[in-house]
Design a protein around this motif. Sequence first.
Motif: not given
Length: 375
Positions: A244-256
Amino acid sequence: MASNSRSTLHRRPVNPSTTRCAAGGRLVPDVDPPPKPPAILQVLSFGIIVFLACLQFLPATHIRDPRNPLRYWIPLGPNRTVKSENVEIGRIHVVSWTDCLDLRAIAVLVNSTLSSSRSPENIHFHFFIPEGEDEELSYYKLKVLLPHSNMDIIGQKEVKEKLQIALPEWNLLWSSLEIIPLVIPLINHSWSRYLYVSSDTMIKGNVEELYGVHLGLYAIAAATDCSRILGSYVNIDVVNAIQRTAAKSWVSDEPYDKNACTPDFSLLLVHAEKLDKELMKAISWWIKVLNLKDEGNIKINAAVALALHSKYLKLPSLWKIHDSVSSGFQNETNVLRYDGPARVCSEDKRQHQELDTSNTWRQYLNPKSDGVLAR
């Protein structure tokens, strides 16, 4: 005489059924002229012919290499040419990395793969073996048993030195075998597509079928392992707080999802040119942000699973590895775990043999081979 011959000449009578008299006394055939199609149909037919002719000028979207026995249609991306695609079609690269050299297990892997293949001459094996092992001796022992196989034995020392230069995160990641198939392109740039197979594996399925899987936009294809869910590796609440807080391209847009299945790293199909350039950075970032660096291999696997989340093509369950002792899976899988006596290398370099647990491996190895493979 002449008078009589002329008298025999006569005009052939006209058959009134074949001709009729037109206006002005002109004779015309007694047959109606063919009907003329409507003008709109003539225009439509001409338009279709022109359209089909114009299609010939469009760029190719797929190709089939005549050297490929299965003649798969291969899609052409914007950065691929027919020439570069053809380079890889005729040769299937099978890559494996082992931290403990076991020639018996490698021989079983090679022979099981070749035995299940339609075109074994197209399969080329590349084995990366630990430092200190005799590469030439290992190669010739395997060639004595499998003289018609195509294989390379490659030492890991130079590879690790190359990776330390090309990959700053290597020191953090090197202990995890799950990282190896993802860094192969840094080792050899000529393998644009390859299969990574764990060295303790027996292949029952046809690798040509697997190699020809269309990856689409994905760079990796793997079966899923639902016996190892994501929530068993990491605290999913912490992961979703980061999401929810990390603005990284490899972090999913949806919850895990804590119940999400993880990739089975025993067998991967990799398209090197499509690999994310920041994949290694993403894995090392997850290790650091979740403080997994002191947790060992299992936790590093979780970082790889998070970095690949929703970014790999899921293979059919037939390509998930199973233990061969589970007889119920014998006919339901293309991949089995090697079940023969195994060489085990401990940290202090002492070695011993595990007890034989099953006999599937004997299908792929001559009983007299122990004399050749003995160390």
